[in-house]
Design a protein around this motif. Structure first.
Motif, PDB file in Angstrom:
ATOM      1  N   GLU A 193     -11.632  -4.733  -5.975  1.00 60.81           N
ATOM      2  CA  GLU A 193     -12.462  -4.698  -4.773  1.00 60.81           C
ATOM      3  C   GLU A 193     -12.034  -3.590  -3.806  1.00 60.81           C
ATOM      4  O   GLU A 193     -12.506  -3.537  -2.671  1.00 60.81           O
ATOM      5  CB  GLU A 193     -12.406  -6.055  -4.070  1.00 60.81           C
ATOM      6  N   ASN A 194     -11.102  -2.730  -4.243  1.00 63.33           N
ATOM      7  CA  ASN A 194     -10.567  -1.635  -3.417  1.00 63.33           C
ATOM      8  C   ASN A 194      -9.961  -2.127  -2.105  1.00 63.33           C
ATOM      9  O   ASN A 194     -10.020  -1.442  -1.093  1.00 63.33           O
ATOM     10  CB  ASN A 194     -11.625  -0.571  -3.140  1.00 63.33           C
ATOM     11  N   GLN A 195      -9.365  -3.325  -2.140  1.00 67.85           N
ATOM     12  CA  GLN A 195      -8.741  -3.891  -0.942  1.00 67.85           C
ATOM     13  C   GLN A 195      -7.231  -3.722  -0.957  1.00 67.85           C
ATOM     14  O   GLN A 195      -6.592  -3.823   0.092  1.00 67.85           O
ATOM     15  CB  GLN A 195      -9.087  -5.369  -0.816  1.00 67.85           C
ATOM     16  N   ALA A 196      -6.660  -3.483  -2.140  1.00 70.97           N
ATOM     17  CA  ALA A 196      -5.210  -3.336  -2.294  1.00 70.97           C
ATOM     18  C   ALA A 196      -4.945  -2.772  -3.684  1.00 70.97           C
ATOM     19  O   ALA A 196      -5.824  -2.804  -4.541  1.00 70.97           O
ATOM     20  CB  ALA A 196      -4.509  -4.694  -2.137  1.00 70.97           C
ATOM     21  N   ILE A 197      -3.734  -2.269  -3.878  1.00 69.27           N
ATOM     22  CA  ILE A 197      -3.293  -1.908  -5.228  1.00 69.27           C
ATOM     23  C   ILE A 197      -1.770  -1.983  -5.248  1.00 69.27           C
ATOM     24  O   ILE A 197      -1.102  -1.608  -4.290  1.00 69.27           O
ATOM     25  CB  ILE A 197      -3.789  -0.525  -5.702  1.00 69.27           C
TER      26      ILE A 197
ATOM     27  N   PHE B 238      -0.169  -0.614  -1.830  1.00 67.17           N
ATOM     28  CA  PHE B 238      -0.912  -0.814  -0.602  1.00 67.17           C
ATOM     29  C   PHE B 238      -1.314  -2.277  -0.542  1.00 67.17           C
ATOM     30  O   PHE B 238      -2.157  -2.734  -1.302  1.00 67.17           O
ATOM     31  CB  PHE B 238      -2.135   0.099  -0.576  1.00 67.17           C
ATOM     32  N   ASN B 239      -0.685  -3.032   0.368  1.00 65.05           N
ATOM     33  CA  ASN B 239      -0.991  -4.457   0.535  1.00 65.05           C
ATOM     34  C   ASN B 239      -2.390  -4.650   1.089  1.00 65.05           C
ATOM     35  O   ASN B 239      -3.005  -5.682   0.867  1.00 65.05           O
ATOM     36  CB  ASN B 239       0.004  -5.119   1.489  1.00 65.05           C
ATOM     37  N   ALA B 240      -2.839  -3.666   1.859  1.00 62.79           N
ATOM     38  CA  ALA B 240      -4.177  -3.722   2.440  1.00 62.79           C
ATOM     39  C   ALA B 240      -4.687  -2.292   2.548  1.00 62.79           C
ATOM     40  O   ALA B 240      -3.967  -1.410   3.012  1.00 62.79           O
ATOM     41  CB  ALA B 240      -4.134  -4.376   3.813  1.00 62.79           C
ATOM     42  N   LEU B 241      -5.911  -2.088   2.106  1.00 61.88           N
ATOM     43  CA  LEU B 241      -6.576  -0.798   2.226  1.00 61.88           C
ATOM     44  C   LEU B 241      -7.784  -0.963   3.143  1.00 61.88           C
ATOM     45  O   LEU B 241      -8.587  -1.878   2.950  1.00 61.88           O
ATOM     46  CB  LEU B 241      -7.045  -0.300   0.858  1.00 61.88           C
ATOM     47  N   ASP B 242      -7.890  -0.102   4.138  1.00 60.22           N
ATOM     48  CA  ASP B 242      -8.997  -0.138   5.097  1.00 60.22           C
ATOM     49  C   ASP B 242      -9.587   1.274   5.138  1.00 60.22           C
ATOM     50  O   ASP B 242      -9.161   2.110   5.943  1.00 60.22           O
ATOM     51  CB  ASP B 242      -8.470  -0.589   6.454  1.00 60.22           C
ATOM     52  N   PHE B 243     -10.541   1.531   4.240  1.00 61.70           N
ATOM     53  CA  PHE B 243     -11.118   2.875   4.146  1.00 61.70           C
ATOM     54  C   PHE B 243     -11.978   3.211   5.362  1.00 61.70           C
ATOM     55  O   PHE B 243     -12.077   4.374   5.746  1.00 61.70           O
ATOM     56  CB  PHE B 243     -11.907   3.023   2.844  1.00 61.70           C
TER      57      PHE B 243
ATOM     58  N   ASN C 123     -11.336   2.611   8.427  1.00 64.38           N
ATOM     59  CA  ASN C 123     -10.439   3.133   9.459  1.00 64.38           C
ATOM     60  C   ASN C 123      -9.387   4.082   8.897  1.00 64.38           C
ATOM     61  O   ASN C 123      -8.453   4.457   9.612  1.00 64.38           O
ATOM     62  CB  ASN C 123      -9.775   1.971  10.209  1.00 64.38           C
ATOM     63  N   ALA C 124      -9.516   4.439   7.630  1.00 63.74           N
ATOM     64  CA  ALA C 124      -8.643   5.417   6.956  1.00 63.74           C
ATOM     65  C   ALA C 124      -7.164   5.045   7.090  1.00 63.74           C
ATOM     66  O   ALA C 124      -6.319   5.873   7.417  1.00 63.74           O
ATOM     67  CB  ALA C 124      -8.904   6.833   7.477  1.00 63.74           C
ATOM     68  N   LYS C 125      -6.866   3.759   6.807  1.00 69.54           N
ATOM     69  CA  LYS C 125      -5.473   3.332   6.900  1.00 69.54           C
ATOM     70  C   LYS C 125      -5.132   2.330   5.803  1.00 69.54           C
ATOM     71  O   LYS C 125      -6.014   1.736   5.176  1.00 69.54           O
ATOM     72  CB  LYS C 125      -5.161   2.744   8.277  1.00 69.54           C
ATOM     73  N   ALA C 126      -3.828   2.174   5.603  1.00 69.34           N
ATOM     74  CA  ALA C 126      -3.319   1.221   4.615  1.00 69.34           C
ATOM     75  C   ALA C 126      -1.994   0.659   5.104  1.00 69.34           C
ATOM     76  O   ALA C 126      -1.297   1.278   5.907  1.00 69.34           O
ATOM     77  CB  ALA C 126      -3.119   1.913   3.271  1.00 69.34           C
ATOM     78  N   GLU C 127      -1.683  -0.525   4.593  1.00 66.85           N
ATOM     79  CA  GLU C 127      -0.365  -1.118   4.833  1.00 66.85           C
ATOM     80  C   GLU C 127       0.397  -1.079   3.514  1.00 66.85           C
ATOM     81  O   GLU C 127      -0.138  -1.459   2.471  1.00 66.85           O
ATOM     82  CB  GLU C 127      -0.500  -2.565   5.302  1.00 66.85           C
TER      83      GLU C 127
ATOM     84  N   ARG D  91      -3.575   6.946   8.330  1.00 62.85           N
ATOM     85  CA  ARG D  91      -2.470   6.149   8.869  1.00 62.85           C
ATOM     86  C   ARG D  91      -1.946   5.209   7.794  1.00 62.85           C
ATOM     87  O   ARG D  91      -2.719   4.585   7.063  1.00 62.85           O
ATOM     88  CB  ARG D  91      -2.979   5.345  10.063  1.00 62.85           C
ATOM     89  N   ILE D  92      -0.613   5.099   7.745  1.00 61.90           N
ATOM     90  CA  ILE D  92       0.043   4.125   6.875  1.00 61.90           C
ATOM     91  C   ILE D  92       0.914   3.246   7.769  1.00 61.90           C
ATOM     92  O   ILE D  92       1.662   3.753   8.609  1.00 61.90           O
ATOM     93  CB  ILE D  92       0.912   4.816   5.804  1.00 61.90           C
ATOM     94  N   GLU D  93       0.804   1.946   7.566  1.00 59.97           N
ATOM     95  CA  GLU D  93       1.587   0.992   8.346  1.00 59.97           C
ATOM     96  C   GLU D  93       2.547   0.234   7.447  1.00 59.97           C
ATOM     97  O   GLU D  93       2.281   0.049   6.254  1.00 59.97           O
ATOM     98  CB  GLU D  93       0.665  -0.032   9.026  1.00 59.97           C
ATOM     99  N   ALA D  94       3.636  -0.200   8.050  1.00 56.78           N
ATOM    100  CA  ALA D  94       4.584  -1.090   7.382  1.00 56.78           C
ATOM    101  C   ALA D  94       5.020  -2.130   8.404  1.00 56.78           C
ATOM    102  O   ALA D  94       5.325  -1.797   9.550  1.00 56.78           O
ATOM    103  CB  ALA D  94       5.787  -0.316   6.866  1.00 56.78           C
TER     104      ALA D  94
END
Length: 176
Positions: A60-64, A82-87, A89-93, A127-130
């Motif tokens: 579902e392109n939500q994580a990998i 990537f625990n969470a992908l938010d295309f 907002n162009a960011k991932a955790e 943006r990448i978050e942790a």
């Protein structure tokens, strides 16, 4: 989504069900899972269920999530992704774990550098978050080494292992 990434010493390969025995070994270790939002696994079926869940999120392109494989030995030594992908907002955790036999050898910074490169240049993220528990000093050292910026503490942000936990938020921007 790219299914395989490479560094000097590592291959990051999208997690497969056949990885379950080795990942169970890693995820059943209380030292490894101490700062993860899971209890140590008690049987391999839990690892299989986790891999299936992550596979569904990837579809579902939500994580990998990638298995981290040491190239020389062809051994799975951990996982990251990537625990969470938010295309939108162009960011991932990002998240990561490593078998304790491989701690302190620079594998996580190497794997994350590859993941970050892919995020910014392959996925065009900004943006990448942790999110890291304040007591997880080794993980914080990794993020600082990779030039992540500490943004603050999310007080009692997540319920983990039956209690509310503070999480420090770190970020890295494509423009950093």
């Amino acid at each position: 989504m790219i299914l395989e990434l490479h560094t000097n010493r590592l291959m990051l390969r999208k997690m497969e069900l056949s990885d379950s025995a080795r990942l169970f070994e890693i995820w059943s270790d209380p030292e490894v899972t101490r700062f993860m939002n899971i209890e140590p696994f008690t049987n391999e079926d839990q690892a299989k269920q986790m891999i299936a869940l992550l596979d569904n999120l990837a579809k579902e392109n939500q994580a990998i999530r990638y298995s981290i494989i040491e190239s020389e030995s062809n051994t799975i030594i951990g996982s990251c992704g990537f625990n969470a992908l938010d295309f939108e907002n162009a960011k991932a955790e990002i998240g990561y774990d490593l078998h304790k036999d491989y701690w302190g050898k620079g594998y996580i910074p190497e794997a994350l550098s590859c993941l970050i490169e892919y995020a910014f240049h392959g996925l065009n993220l900004h943006r990448i978050e942790a999110k890291v528990e304040p007591e997880n000093v080794n993980s914080i050292k990794v993020l600082k080494k990779l030039h992540f910026t500490y943004e603050g503490t999310l007080r009692q942000s997540e319920k983990s292992k039956g209690k509310f936990t503070d999480l420090n938020l770190y970020s890295l921007l494509a423009t950093d």
